[in-house]
Design a protein around this motif. Sequence first.
Motif, PDB file in Angstrom:
ATOM      1  N   SER A  29     -35.886  31.486 -23.233  1.00 37.43           N
ATOM      2  CA  SER A  29     -35.116  30.492 -22.651  1.00 37.43           C
ATOM      3  C   SER A  29     -35.900  29.383 -22.483  1.00 37.43           C
ATOM      4  CB  SER A  29     -35.131  31.330 -20.997  1.00 37.43           C
ATOM      5  OG  SER A  29     -34.452  30.613 -20.308  1.00 37.43           O
ATOM      6  N   GLU A  55     -24.907  18.390 -15.618  1.00 36.08           N
ATOM      7  CA  GLU A  55     -25.764  19.331 -15.624  1.00 36.08           C
ATOM      8  C   GLU A  55     -27.062  18.788 -15.037  1.00 36.08           C
ATOM      9  OE1 GLU A  55     -26.299  21.074 -19.648  1.00 36.08           O
ATOM     10  OE2 GLU A  55     -24.937  22.728 -19.089  1.00 36.08           O
ATOM     11  N   GLU A  68     -31.972  22.964 -16.495  1.00 42.29           N
ATOM     12  CA  GLU A  68     -31.068  23.785 -17.344  1.00 42.29           C
ATOM     13  C   GLU A  68     -31.897  24.469 -18.396  1.00 42.29           C
ATOM     14  OE1 GLU A  68     -28.179  24.317 -16.364  1.00 42.29           O
ATOM     15  OE2 GLU A  68     -27.842  22.935 -14.935  1.00 42.29           O
ATOM     16  N   ASN A  78     -30.738  29.494 -22.613  1.00 44.64           N
ATOM     17  CA  ASN A  78     -30.075  31.187 -22.372  1.00 44.64           C
ATOM     18  C   ASN A  78     -30.596  31.544 -21.045  1.00 44.64           C
ATOM     19  OD1 ASN A  78     -29.394  31.429 -25.124  1.00 44.64           O
ATOM     20  ND2 ASN A  78     -31.253  31.719 -25.474  1.00 44.64           N
ATOM     21  N   ARG A  79     -29.463  31.613 -20.197  1.00 45.66           N
ATOM     22  CA  ARG A  79     -29.582  31.964 -18.727  1.00 45.66           C
ATOM     23  C   ARG A  79     -29.857  33.451 -18.772  1.00 45.66           C
ATOM     24  NH1 ARG A  79     -24.499  29.711 -16.956  1.00 45.66           N
ATOM     25  NH2 ARG A  79     -24.521  27.291 -17.430  1.00 45.66           N
ATOM     26  N   THR A  80     -30.725  33.868 -17.690  1.00 43.31           N
ATOM     27  CA  THR A  80     -30.850  35.153 -17.344  1.00 43.31           C
ATOM     28  C   THR A  80     -29.823  35.757 -16.610  1.00 43.31           C
ATOM     29  OG1 THR A  80     -33.336  34.793 -17.395  1.00 43.31           O
ATOM     30  CG2 THR A  80     -32.716  36.580 -16.430  1.00 43.31           C
ATOM     31  N   THR A  81     -29.017  36.706 -17.375  1.00 43.77           N
ATOM     32  CA  THR A  81     -27.806  36.973 -16.552  1.00 43.77           C
ATOM     33  C   THR A  81     -28.228  38.409 -15.789  1.00 43.77           C
ATOM     34  OG1 THR A  81     -26.767  36.340 -18.326  1.00 43.77           O
ATOM     35  CG2 THR A  81     -25.524  37.650 -16.871  1.00 43.77           C
ATOM     36  N   LEU A 126     -25.507  30.491  -9.892  1.00 45.18           N
ATOM     37  CA  LEU A 126     -26.515  29.986 -10.785  1.00 45.18           C
ATOM     38  C   LEU A 126     -27.647  29.861  -9.556  1.00 45.18           C
ATOM     39  CD1 LEU A 126     -25.100  27.760 -13.279  1.00 45.18           C
ATOM     40  CD2 LEU A 126     -25.734  30.132 -13.534  1.00 45.18           C
ATOM     41  N   TYR A 141     -31.970  28.474  -9.509  1.00 46.93           N
ATOM     42  CA  TYR A 141     -32.817  27.864 -10.260  1.00 46.93           C
ATOM     43  C   TYR A 141     -34.463  27.999  -9.832  1.00 46.93           C
ATOM     44  CZ  TYR A 141     -28.844  25.399 -12.561  1.00 46.93           C
ATOM     45  OH  TYR A 141     -27.761  25.362 -13.011  1.00 46.93           O
ATOM     46  N   VAL A 201     -33.378  30.174 -14.833  1.00 41.69           N
ATOM     47  CA  VAL A 201     -32.214  30.004 -14.256  1.00 41.69           C
ATOM     48  C   VAL A 201     -31.598  31.503 -14.486  1.00 41.69           C
ATOM     49  CG1 VAL A 201     -29.868  29.070 -14.606  1.00 41.69           C
ATOM     50  CG2 VAL A 201     -31.428  27.762 -15.218  1.00 41.69           C
ATOM     51  N   GLU A 257     -28.545  33.974 -13.611  1.00 39.16           N
ATOM     52  CA  GLU A 257     -26.938  33.713 -13.412  1.00 39.16           C
ATOM     53  C   GLU A 257     -26.470  35.229 -12.915  1.00 39.16           C
ATOM     54  OE1 GLU A 257     -25.270  32.498 -17.032  1.00 39.16           O
ATOM     55  OE2 GLU A 257     -23.248  33.340 -16.346  1.00 39.16           O
TER      56      GLU A 257
END
Lengths: 169, 224
Positions: B120, B132, B137, B140-143, B191, B193, B210, B212
Amino acid sequence: MLATRVFSLVGKRAISTSACVRAHGSVVKSEDYARPSYVDRRDYPLPDVAHVRHLSASQKALKEKEKASWSSLSMDEKVELYRIQFKESFAEMNRGSNEWKTVVGAAMFFIGFTAILVILEKRYVYGPLPHTFDKEWVAMQTKRMLDLKMNPIDGLASKWDYEKKEWKK
Amino acid sequence: MATPAQLGLQNATSPIMEELIAFHDHALMIIFLISSLVLYIMSLMLTTKLTHTSTMNAQEIEMIWTILPAIILIMIALPSLRILYMTDEFIKPYLTLKAIGHQWYWSYEYSDYEDLAFDSYIMPTYFLEPGEFRLLEVDNRTTLPMEADIRMLVSSHDVLHSWAVPSLGVKTDAIPGRLNQITLASMRPGLFYGQCSEICGSNHSFMPIVLEFIYFQDFEVWAS
Protein backbone atom coordinates in the motif's frame (compact mmCIF):
# COMPACT_ATOMS: atom_id res chain seq x y z
CA MET A 1 68.44 44.38 28.85
CA LEU A 2 68.68 47.27 31.20
CA ALA A 3 65.80 48.86 29.35
CA THR A 4 63.57 45.82 29.86
CA ARG A 5 64.44 45.74 33.55
CA VAL A 6 63.50 49.41 33.89
CA PHE A 7 60.32 48.80 31.90
CA SER A 8 59.28 45.86 34.11
CA LEU A 9 59.87 47.95 37.25
CA VAL A 10 57.72 50.75 35.86
CA GLY A 11 55.14 48.21 34.71
CA LYS A 12 54.89 46.61 38.15
CA ARG A 13 54.55 50.03 39.77
CA ALA A 14 51.75 50.98 37.42
CA ILE A 15 49.79 47.83 38.12
CA SER A 16 50.10 48.13 41.89
CA THR A 17 49.22 51.79 41.79
CA SER A 18 46.06 51.20 39.85
CA ALA A 19 45.06 48.37 42.21
CA CYS A 20 45.41 50.70 45.16
CA VAL A 21 43.29 53.32 43.45
CA ARG A 22 40.55 50.78 42.81
CA ALA A 23 40.46 49.68 46.42
CA HIS A 24 40.70 52.98 48.27
CA GLY A 25 40.25 55.60 45.58
CA SER A 26 36.46 55.84 45.89
CA VAL A 27 35.48 58.18 48.66
CA VAL A 28 31.86 57.13 49.13
CA LYS A 29 31.94 53.65 50.63
CA SER A 30 32.82 50.07 49.81
CA GLU A 31 29.68 48.05 50.27
CA ASP A 32 29.99 45.01 52.49
CA TYR A 33 26.94 43.03 51.59
CA ALA A 34 27.45 40.63 54.50
CA ARG A 35 26.51 43.34 57.00
CA PRO A 36 22.94 44.51 57.68
CA SER A 37 21.94 46.94 54.97
CA TYR A 38 19.15 49.32 54.15
CA VAL A 39 16.49 48.23 51.61
CA ASP A 40 13.37 49.94 50.28
CA ARG A 41 11.07 46.92 49.93
CA ARG A 42 7.30 46.75 50.15
CA ASP A 43 7.42 43.33 51.78
CA TYR A 44 10.21 44.29 54.23
CA PRO A 45 8.77 47.44 55.84
CA LEU A 46 11.33 47.88 58.62
CA PRO A 47 14.87 47.70 57.22
CA ASP A 48 17.74 46.45 59.33
CA VAL A 49 19.51 49.83 59.55
CA ALA A 50 18.52 53.46 59.22
CA HIS A 51 19.01 55.22 55.92
CA VAL A 52 21.25 57.98 57.30
CA ARG A 53 23.98 56.51 59.41
CA HIS A 54 26.21 59.53 60.00
CA LEU A 55 24.00 62.22 61.52
CA SER A 56 24.87 65.87 61.26
CA ALA A 57 24.87 68.03 64.40
CA SER A 58 21.32 69.28 63.87
CA GLN A 59 20.12 65.74 63.21
CA LYS A 60 21.79 64.54 66.41
CA ALA A 61 20.01 67.28 68.33
CA LEU A 62 16.74 66.20 66.75
CA LYS A 63 17.33 62.63 67.83
CA GLU A 64 17.80 63.85 71.39
CA LYS A 65 14.52 65.80 71.15
CA GLU A 66 12.85 62.59 69.91
CA LYS A 67 13.58 60.98 73.25
CA ALA A 68 11.17 63.40 74.89
CA SER A 69 7.43 63.54 74.26
CA TRP A 70 6.55 63.38 70.57
CA SER A 71 3.73 65.90 70.79
CA SER A 72 6.40 68.58 71.10
CA LEU A 73 7.76 67.78 67.64
CA SER A 74 6.67 69.92 64.72
CA MET A 75 5.50 68.37 61.46
CA ASP A 76 8.76 69.28 59.72
CA GLU A 77 10.76 67.66 62.50
CA LYS A 78 8.69 64.49 62.22
CA VAL A 79 9.29 64.41 58.48
CA GLU A 80 13.02 64.99 59.08
CA LEU A 81 13.08 62.06 61.52
CA TYR A 82 11.27 59.91 58.94
CA ARG A 83 13.78 60.84 56.27
CA ILE A 84 16.66 59.96 58.59
CA GLN A 85 15.19 56.52 59.03
CA PHE A 86 13.89 55.84 55.52
CA LYS A 87 15.08 56.75 52.05
CA GLU A 88 11.75 56.50 50.18
CA SER A 89 8.24 56.51 51.50
CA PHE A 90 5.85 53.72 50.53
CA ALA A 91 4.20 55.93 47.96
CA GLU A 92 7.55 56.79 46.43
CA MET A 93 8.89 53.25 46.33
CA ASN A 94 5.66 51.83 44.88
CA ARG A 95 5.34 54.46 42.17
CA GLY A 96 4.68 53.19 38.69
CA SER A 97 6.97 53.86 35.79
CA ASN A 98 6.73 54.18 32.03
CA GLU A 99 8.82 51.07 31.48
CA TRP A 100 5.83 49.14 30.14
CA LYS A 101 5.61 51.44 27.14
CA THR A 102 9.22 50.68 26.24
CA VAL A 103 8.65 46.93 26.63
CA VAL A 104 5.45 46.87 24.56
CA GLY A 105 7.04 49.07 21.92
CA ALA A 106 10.11 46.88 21.62
CA ALA A 107 7.98 43.72 21.45
CA MET A 108 5.80 45.19 18.70
CA PHE A 109 8.88 46.31 16.82
CA PHE A 110 10.35 42.82 16.80
CA ILE A 111 7.02 41.25 15.87
CA GLY A 112 6.78 43.70 12.99
CA PHE A 113 10.32 42.91 11.91
CA THR A 114 9.51 39.21 11.93
CA ALA A 115 6.38 39.90 9.90
CA ILE A 116 8.50 41.64 7.27
CA LEU A 117 10.76 38.61 7.10
CA VAL A 118 7.76 36.29 6.70
CA ILE A 119 6.31 38.41 3.91
CA LEU A 120 9.65 38.46 2.07
CA GLU A 121 9.89 34.69 2.51
CA LYS A 122 6.45 34.11 1.03
CA ARG A 123 7.19 36.43 -1.86
CA TYR A 124 10.72 35.44 -2.82
CA VAL A 125 11.50 32.03 -1.33
CA TYR A 126 8.48 29.74 -1.31
CA GLY A 127 7.30 27.88 -4.38
CA PRO A 128 3.66 27.69 -5.45
CA LEU A 129 1.08 25.77 -3.39
CA PRO A 130 0.14 22.29 -4.63
CA HIS A 131 -2.77 22.16 -7.06
CA THR A 132 -4.93 20.54 -4.38
CA PHE A 133 -5.36 23.97 -2.79
CA ASP A 134 -7.22 25.37 -5.80
CA LYS A 135 -10.82 26.37 -5.12
CA GLU A 136 -12.23 23.79 -7.52
CA TRP A 137 -10.21 20.98 -6.01
CA VAL A 138 -11.21 21.97 -2.48
CA ALA A 139 -14.85 21.99 -3.59
CA MET A 140 -14.50 18.50 -5.08
CA GLN A 141 -12.69 17.39 -1.95
CA THR A 142 -15.42 18.70 0.31
CA LYS A 143 -18.05 16.98 -1.81
CA ARG A 144 -16.12 13.74 -1.49
CA MET A 145 -15.92 14.15 2.28
CA LEU A 146 -19.67 14.65 2.43
CA ASP A 147 -20.31 11.65 0.17
CA LEU A 148 -18.10 9.55 2.45
CA LYS A 149 -20.04 10.89 5.44
CA MET A 150 -16.85 11.85 7.25
CA ASN A 151 -17.27 12.84 10.91
CA PRO A 152 -21.05 12.41 10.76
CA ILE A 153 -21.69 12.85 14.47
CA ASP A 154 -20.63 16.42 15.11
CA GLY A 155 -18.12 17.09 12.36
CA LEU A 156 -18.38 18.02 8.71
CA ALA A 157 -21.07 15.62 7.50
CA SER A 158 -23.30 16.50 10.44
CA LYS A 159 -23.47 20.07 9.15
CA TRP A 160 -24.82 19.03 5.74
CA ASP A 161 -28.50 18.48 5.08
CA TYR A 162 -28.57 15.41 2.85
CA GLU A 163 -32.25 15.81 1.89
CA LYS A 164 -32.13 19.41 0.86
CA LYS A 165 -28.56 19.10 -0.48
CA GLU A 166 -27.38 22.23 1.29
CA TRP A 167 -25.59 23.23 4.47
CA LYS A 168 -27.75 23.09 7.56
CA LYS A 169 -28.89 26.47 8.78
CA MET B 1 -10.17 12.19 8.36
CA ALA B 2 -9.71 15.61 9.89
CA THR B 3 -11.14 18.79 8.40
CA PRO B 4 -8.74 21.70 7.89
CA ALA B 5 -7.67 23.46 11.09
CA GLN B 6 -9.46 20.86 13.17
CA LEU B 7 -8.38 21.06 16.80
CA GLY B 8 -10.35 18.26 18.45
CA LEU B 9 -10.50 14.54 17.94
CA GLN B 10 -12.15 12.98 14.91
CA ASN B 11 -15.59 11.42 15.36
CA ALA B 12 -15.48 7.91 16.76
CA THR B 13 -15.88 4.97 14.46
CA SER B 14 -15.26 2.27 17.03
CA PRO B 15 -16.61 1.82 20.56
CA ILE B 16 -13.15 2.21 22.06
CA MET B 17 -12.76 5.60 20.39
CA GLU B 18 -16.06 6.70 21.91
CA GLU B 19 -14.69 5.82 25.34
CA LEU B 20 -11.44 7.64 24.58
CA ILE B 21 -13.29 10.80 23.50
CA ALA B 22 -15.31 10.77 26.72
CA PHE B 23 -12.16 10.26 28.79
CA HIS B 24 -10.40 13.02 26.90
CA ASP B 25 -13.24 15.43 27.69
CA HIS B 26 -13.12 14.41 31.35
CA ALA B 27 -9.36 14.86 31.67
CA LEU B 28 -9.40 18.11 29.70
CA MET B 29 -12.10 19.56 31.95
CA ILE B 30 -9.93 18.79 34.98
CA ILE B 31 -6.93 20.36 33.28
CA PHE B 32 -8.90 23.52 32.40
CA LEU B 33 -10.16 23.82 35.98
CA ILE B 34 -6.69 23.47 37.46
CA SER B 35 -5.08 25.81 34.92
CA SER B 36 -7.67 28.53 35.34
CA LEU B 37 -7.39 28.25 39.13
CA VAL B 38 -3.60 28.58 38.94
CA LEU B 39 -3.83 31.52 36.50
CA TYR B 40 -6.32 33.26 38.77
CA ILE B 41 -4.12 32.77 41.83
CA MET B 42 -1.09 34.03 39.89
CA SER B 43 -2.98 37.16 38.86
CA LEU B 44 -3.97 37.72 42.49
CA MET B 45 -0.38 37.35 43.60
CA LEU B 46 0.83 39.86 41.03
CA THR B 47 -1.72 42.53 41.94
CA THR B 48 -1.86 42.33 45.72
CA LYS B 49 -1.22 45.34 47.89
CA LEU B 50 -0.49 43.14 50.89
CA THR B 51 3.10 43.26 52.07
CA HIS B 52 3.56 40.24 54.28
CA THR B 53 4.72 37.64 51.82
CA SER B 54 6.79 35.34 53.97
CA THR B 55 4.66 32.40 54.97
CA MET B 56 4.67 30.88 58.38
CA ASN B 57 2.49 28.11 59.69
CA ALA B 58 -0.10 27.00 57.11
CA GLN B 59 -0.97 23.49 58.18
CA GLU B 60 -4.60 23.34 57.02
CA ILE B 61 -4.04 24.49 53.46
CA GLU B 62 -0.99 22.27 53.14
CA MET B 63 -3.22 19.31 54.01
CA ILE B 64 -5.80 20.39 51.45
CA TRP B 65 -3.40 20.90 48.61
CA THR B 66 -1.82 17.54 49.23
CA ILE B 67 -4.97 15.47 49.59
CA LEU B 68 -6.96 17.16 46.83
CA PRO B 69 -4.45 16.54 44.00
CA ALA B 70 -4.21 12.92 45.09
CA ILE B 71 -7.98 12.61 44.77
CA ILE B 72 -7.92 14.34 41.38
CA LEU B 73 -5.24 11.98 40.15
CA ILE B 74 -7.26 8.97 41.26
CA MET B 75 -10.27 10.41 39.44
CA ILE B 76 -8.19 10.57 36.27
CA ALA B 77 -6.47 7.23 36.71
CA LEU B 78 -9.57 5.10 37.26
CA PRO B 79 -11.30 5.80 33.92
CA SER B 80 -7.95 5.61 32.19
CA LEU B 81 -7.21 2.15 33.51
CA ARG B 82 -10.74 1.09 32.71
CA ILE B 83 -10.24 1.93 29.06
CA LEU B 84 -6.80 0.36 29.06
CA TYR B 85 -8.20 -2.95 30.21
CA MET B 86 -11.11 -2.60 27.83
CA THR B 87 -8.72 -2.54 24.88
CA ASP B 88 -7.18 -5.76 26.11
CA GLU B 89 -10.41 -7.67 26.45
CA PHE B 90 -10.46 -11.12 25.03
CA ILE B 91 -12.47 -11.24 21.80
CA LYS B 92 -12.88 -13.86 19.18
CA PRO B 93 -11.84 -12.09 16.02
CA TYR B 94 -13.64 -12.64 12.77
CA LEU B 95 -10.52 -11.86 10.77
CA THR B 96 -6.80 -11.62 11.40
CA LEU B 97 -4.45 -9.68 9.23
CA LYS B 98 -0.92 -8.40 9.43
CA ALA B 99 0.24 -4.87 8.74
CA ILE B 100 3.97 -4.80 8.05
CA GLY B 101 5.77 -1.48 7.92
CA HIS B 102 8.46 -0.89 5.38
CA GLN B 103 10.42 2.12 4.35
CA TRP B 104 8.18 3.73 3.10
CA TYR B 105 4.93 1.82 2.60
CA TRP B 106 2.69 -0.64 4.39
CA SER B 107 2.07 -4.19 3.30
CA TYR B 108 -0.97 -6.15 4.38
CA GLU B 109 -1.25 -9.93 4.57
CA TYR B 110 -4.63 -11.58 4.98
CA SER B 111 -3.36 -14.99 6.04
CA ASP B 112 -6.90 -16.31 6.63
CA TYR B 113 -7.32 -16.33 2.87
CA GLU B 114 -5.10 -17.94 0.34
CA ASP B 115 -2.75 -15.62 -1.44
CA LEU B 116 -4.18 -12.30 -0.28
CA ALA B 117 -1.38 -9.84 0.35
CA PHE B 118 -0.52 -6.50 -1.16
CA ASP B 119 1.55 -3.37 -0.71
CA SER B 120 0.00 0.00 0.00
CA TYR B 121 1.98 2.95 -1.35
CA ILE B 122 1.04 6.60 -1.10
CA MET B 123 -0.67 8.01 -4.16
CA PRO B 124 1.65 10.78 -5.45
CA THR B 125 0.05 14.20 -5.74
CA TYR B 126 0.17 14.36 -9.54
CA PHE B 127 -1.66 11.01 -9.80
CA LEU B 128 -4.60 12.03 -7.65
CA GLU B 129 -8.12 11.76 -9.04
CA PRO B 130 -10.07 15.02 -8.75
CA GLY B 131 -11.22 15.57 -5.20
CA GLU B 132 -8.91 13.04 -3.58
CA PHE B 133 -6.94 13.96 -0.49
CA ARG B 134 -3.30 14.96 -0.94
CA LEU B 135 -0.79 12.87 1.09
CA LEU B 136 -3.56 10.62 2.38
CA GLU B 137 -4.59 8.41 -0.53
CA VAL B 138 -3.01 5.07 -1.30
CA ASP B 139 -3.02 2.84 -4.32
CA ASN B 140 -4.38 -0.27 -2.57
CA ARG B 141 -6.74 0.37 0.31
CA THR B 142 -7.03 -2.08 3.18
CA THR B 143 -10.52 -3.53 2.82
CA LEU B 144 -12.18 -4.81 5.95
CA PRO B 145 -15.66 -5.90 7.00
CA MET B 146 -17.58 -3.48 9.20
CA GLU B 147 -19.20 -4.43 12.51
CA ALA B 148 -16.73 -7.28 12.99
CA ASP B 149 -13.90 -7.72 15.42
CA ILE B 150 -10.66 -7.74 13.49
CA ARG B 151 -7.33 -8.72 14.94
CA MET B 152 -4.53 -6.65 13.53
CA LEU B 153 -0.94 -7.83 13.98
CA VAL B 154 1.50 -5.01 13.40
CA SER B 155 5.16 -5.49 12.73
CA SER B 156 7.96 -4.02 10.70
CA HIS B 157 10.34 -5.19 8.07
CA ASP B 158 13.12 -2.69 8.76
CA VAL B 159 12.88 0.25 11.17
CA LEU B 160 10.29 1.39 13.68
CA HIS B 161 6.98 2.54 12.27
CA SER B 162 3.60 3.01 13.89
CA TRP B 163 0.23 2.03 12.48
CA ALA B 164 -2.33 4.62 13.48
CA VAL B 165 -5.94 5.33 12.49
CA PRO B 166 -7.26 8.15 14.70
CA SER B 167 -10.99 7.71 14.13
CA LEU B 168 -10.75 4.10 15.33
CA GLY B 169 -8.60 5.09 18.29
CA VAL B 170 -5.79 2.83 17.15
CA LYS B 171 -2.06 3.41 17.29
CA THR B 172 0.33 0.46 17.45
CA ASP B 173 4.06 0.57 17.05
CA ALA B 174 5.53 -1.56 14.30
CA ILE B 175 8.69 -3.00 15.75
CA PRO B 176 11.00 -5.24 13.73
CA GLY B 177 11.06 -8.73 15.13
CA ARG B 178 7.91 -8.22 17.20
CA LEU B 179 4.19 -8.77 16.61
CA ASN B 180 1.95 -6.24 18.31
CA GLN B 181 -1.72 -7.11 18.43
CA ILE B 182 -4.62 -4.67 18.37
CA THR B 183 -8.32 -5.26 17.78
CA LEU B 184 -10.33 -3.11 15.44
CA ALA B 185 -14.05 -2.73 15.03
CA SER B 186 -15.90 -0.19 12.94
CA MET B 187 -19.53 0.69 13.43
CA ARG B 188 -19.82 2.47 10.10
CA PRO B 189 -18.84 1.76 6.50
CA GLY B 190 -16.56 4.17 4.74
CA LEU B 191 -12.95 5.25 4.37
CA PHE B 192 -10.82 5.97 7.41
CA TYR B 193 -7.42 7.53 7.09
CA GLY B 194 -4.31 7.36 9.18
CA GLN B 195 -0.59 8.07 8.89
CA CYS B 196 2.64 6.48 10.03
CA SER B 197 3.28 7.65 13.58
CA GLU B 198 6.90 6.80 14.29
CA ILE B 199 9.77 8.56 12.58
CA CYS B 200 11.21 6.16 10.06
CA GLY B 201 13.29 8.12 7.61
CA SER B 202 12.87 10.67 4.90
CA ASN B 203 9.40 9.58 3.73
CA HIS B 204 7.91 9.06 7.15
CA SER B 205 5.22 11.64 6.38
CA PHE B 206 4.38 9.90 3.11
CA MET B 207 3.19 6.44 4.10
CA PRO B 208 -0.50 6.77 4.91
CA ILE B 209 -3.03 4.11 5.84
CA VAL B 210 -6.52 3.89 4.34
CA LEU B 211 -9.05 1.47 5.75
CA GLU B 212 -12.09 0.73 3.63
CA PHE B 213 -14.88 -0.75 5.70
CA ILE B 214 -17.57 -2.48 3.64
CA TYR B 215 -20.50 -4.77 4.27
CA PHE B 216 -19.84 -8.39 5.12
CA GLN B 217 -21.12 -9.86 1.89
CA ASP B 218 -19.13 -7.43 -0.19
CA PHE B 219 -16.02 -8.24 1.79
CA GLU B 220 -16.39 -11.95 1.15
CA VAL B 221 -16.72 -11.20 -2.52
CA TRP B 222 -13.66 -8.98 -2.48
CA ALA B 223 -11.54 -11.48 -0.57
CA SER B 224 -12.22 -14.35 -2.91
